[in-house]
Design a protein around this motif. Sequence first.
Motif, PDB file in Angstrom:
ATOM      1  N   GLY A  50      20.792  10.056 -20.337  1.00 31.18           N
ATOM      2  CA  GLY A  50      20.743  10.628 -18.997  1.00 31.18           C
ATOM      3  C   GLY A  50      21.558   9.822 -18.007  1.00 31.18           C
ATOM      4  O   GLY A  50      21.536   8.583 -18.017  1.00 31.18           O
ATOM      5  N   ALA A  68      20.385  16.878 -16.619  1.00 32.22           N
ATOM      6  CA  ALA A  68      19.555  17.908 -17.255  1.00 32.22           C
ATOM      7  C   ALA A  68      20.252  19.263 -17.187  1.00 32.22           C
ATOM      8  O   ALA A  68      20.198  20.054 -18.136  1.00 32.22           O
ATOM      9  CB  ALA A  68      18.188  17.962 -16.585  1.00 32.22           C
ATOM     10  N   VAL A  79      12.342  20.949 -20.877  1.00 33.10           N
ATOM     11  CA  VAL A  79      13.189  19.779 -20.659  1.00 33.10           C
ATOM     12  C   VAL A  79      12.278  18.611 -20.317  1.00 33.10           C
ATOM     13  O   VAL A  79      11.358  18.757 -19.500  1.00 33.10           O
ATOM     14  CB  VAL A  79      14.206  20.010 -19.522  1.00 33.10           C
ATOM     15  CG1 VAL A  79      15.075  18.766 -19.321  1.00 33.10           C
ATOM     16  CG2 VAL A  79      15.073  21.225 -19.810  1.00 33.10           C
ATOM     17  N   HIS A  80      12.515  17.465 -20.948  1.00 34.39           N
ATOM     18  CA  HIS A  80      11.681  16.298 -20.715  1.00 34.39           C
ATOM     19  C   HIS A  80      12.532  15.091 -20.344  1.00 34.39           C
ATOM     20  O   HIS A  80      13.591  14.869 -20.940  1.00 34.39           O
ATOM     21  CB  HIS A  80      10.861  15.947 -21.967  1.00 34.39           C
ATOM     22  CG  HIS A  80       9.941  17.049 -22.408  1.00 34.39           C
ATOM     23  ND1 HIS A  80      10.351  18.059 -23.250  1.00 34.39           N
ATOM     24  CD2 HIS A  80       8.639  17.287 -22.114  1.00 34.39           C
ATOM     25  CE1 HIS A  80       9.342  18.886 -23.459  1.00 34.39           C
ATOM     26  NE2 HIS A  80       8.298  18.442 -22.790  1.00 34.39           N
ATOM     27  N   GLY A  81      12.051  14.326 -19.397  1.00 32.24           N
ATOM     28  CA  GLY A  81      12.638  13.031 -19.108  1.00 32.24           C
ATOM     29  C   GLY A  81      12.001  12.003 -20.034  1.00 32.24           C
ATOM     30  O   GLY A  81      10.781  11.935 -20.137  1.00 32.24           O
ATOM     31  N   GLU A 105       7.651  15.990 -18.016  1.00 29.99           N
ATOM     32  CA  GLU A 105       7.983  17.393 -17.756  1.00 29.99           C
ATOM     33  C   GLU A 105       8.267  17.687 -16.292  1.00 29.99           C
ATOM     34  O   GLU A 105       8.647  18.802 -15.952  1.00 29.99           O
ATOM     35  CB  GLU A 105       6.852  18.292 -18.250  1.00 29.99           C
ATOM     36  CG  GLU A 105       6.711  18.316 -19.758  1.00 29.99           C
ATOM     37  CD  GLU A 105       5.788  19.423 -20.229  1.00 29.99           C
ATOM     38  OE1 GLU A 105       5.985  20.581 -19.809  1.00 29.99           O
ATOM     39  OE2 GLU A 105       4.860  19.127 -21.001  1.00 29.99           O
ATOM     40  N   PRO A 124      10.386  17.898 -13.154  1.00 31.07           N
ATOM     41  CA  PRO A 124      11.824  17.874 -12.859  1.00 31.07           C
ATOM     42  C   PRO A 124      12.244  16.728 -11.944  1.00 31.07           C
ATOM     43  O   PRO A 124      13.376  16.233 -12.059  1.00 31.07           O
ATOM     44  CB  PRO A 124      12.061  19.236 -12.187  1.00 31.07           C
ATOM     45  CG  PRO A 124      10.984  20.117 -12.743  1.00 31.07           C
ATOM     46  CD  PRO A 124       9.785  19.225 -12.891  1.00 31.07           C
ATOM     47  N   HIS A 179      13.447  13.869 -14.033  1.00 29.13           N
ATOM     48  CA  HIS A 179      14.559  14.050 -14.959  1.00 29.13           C
ATOM     49  C   HIS A 179      15.801  13.302 -14.478  1.00 29.13           C
ATOM     50  O   HIS A 179      16.596  12.817 -15.282  1.00 29.13           O
ATOM     51  CB  HIS A 179      14.896  15.531 -15.115  1.00 29.13           C
ATOM     52  CG  HIS A 179      13.798  16.318 -15.762  1.00 29.13           C
ATOM     53  ND1 HIS A 179      13.793  17.695 -15.796  1.00 29.13           N
ATOM     54  CD2 HIS A 179      12.669  15.926 -16.404  1.00 29.13           C
ATOM     55  CE1 HIS A 179      12.702  18.106 -16.427  1.00 29.13           C
ATOM     56  NE2 HIS A 179      12.008  17.048 -16.802  1.00 29.13           N
ATOM     57  N   SER A 180      15.957  13.223 -13.169  1.00 27.60           N
ATOM     58  CA  SER A 180      17.168  12.627 -12.609  1.00 27.60           C
ATOM     59  C   SER A 180      17.195  11.110 -12.713  1.00 27.60           C
ATOM     60  O   SER A 180      18.219  10.492 -12.404  1.00 27.60           O
ATOM     61  CB  SER A 180      17.327  13.036 -11.139  1.00 27.60           C
ATOM     62  OG  SER A 180      16.211  12.608 -10.385  1.00 27.60           O
ATOM     63  N   LEU A 213      17.316  12.363 -21.864  1.00 26.08           N
ATOM     64  CA  LEU A 213      16.843  13.712 -21.572  1.00 26.08           C
ATOM     65  C   LEU A 213      16.644  14.455 -22.888  1.00 26.08           C
ATOM     66  O   LEU A 213      17.491  14.388 -23.778  1.00 26.08           O
ATOM     67  CB  LEU A 213      17.852  14.452 -20.691  1.00 26.08           C
ATOM     68  CG  LEU A 213      18.039  13.865 -19.300  1.00 26.08           C
ATOM     69  CD1 LEU A 213      19.301  14.419 -18.652  1.00 26.08           C
ATOM     70  CD2 LEU A 213      16.822  14.148 -18.413  1.00 26.08           C
TER      71      LEU A 213
END
Length: 252
Positions: free
Chosen positions: A142, A182, A199-201, A233, A235, A238-239, A244
């Motif tokens: 990521g 992501a 999508v998972h971090g 999970e 969002p 995620h950043s 990711l």
Amino acid sequence: MPDPMRPRASLRTAVVWDVLEDALDRRVKATGREALDVLDTGGGSGNFAVPVARLGHRVTVVDPSPNALFALERRAAEAEVADRVRGVQGDVLGLFDVVERGGYDAVLCHGVLEYVEDPAEGVRNAVDALRAEGALSLLAAGLGGAVLARALAGHFTEARRALDDPAGRWGDGDPVPRRFTAEQLTELVAATGVDVGAVHGVRVFADLVPGVLVDTEPGAFDALLKLEAAAAELPAFHSVATQLHVLGEKRA
């Protein structure tokens, strides 16, 4: 009762493993077959392949490194799953030189897209190896996690460079050729006819928390493990995740 002997490295794989195990369980129920055919491209020494085989599935590992495949063979033998694990030398861009198209119920593509010349082709090949409604597990570096890590280490210029660089690299000494957001990963997956399920971090906090704290503070390991799972999970996290994970299903 927490197990004090659990390696801290499990913090880095727990989220992905939980998601993957659940996806495999769903495929078992959907297909009516207890043993699935699983492809692990770039699977190396079997960090995921051996545990998947221990669930009773047949796993083919494709990796370019002979040393990694030798370690895989040894690891599978020690886990008593050598009859369910097969290693072949190759890579995702030449995948169909060594495996068949459409022959797998699940494909793992973990830590691969960062290093290939054409990530889009890599994803297409992984998807083409799937049977209809098969599961795709994609894990890649990521961008945000690298930027945050360089900034917290005091390397602010490198953090800014990674943020601005099209490949997400912080400099010539960066060992990772490419990183993703992501959005970039989900676009790659969606373009191949795969429905993105989640999508998972991954490693949102694990790489930032001092190891001595996790190893010596009572209950810290389990608390951090639960925190990683809770944030994975969302969002918003995620950043800033180091990795990711995208889980998808090939359309029928």
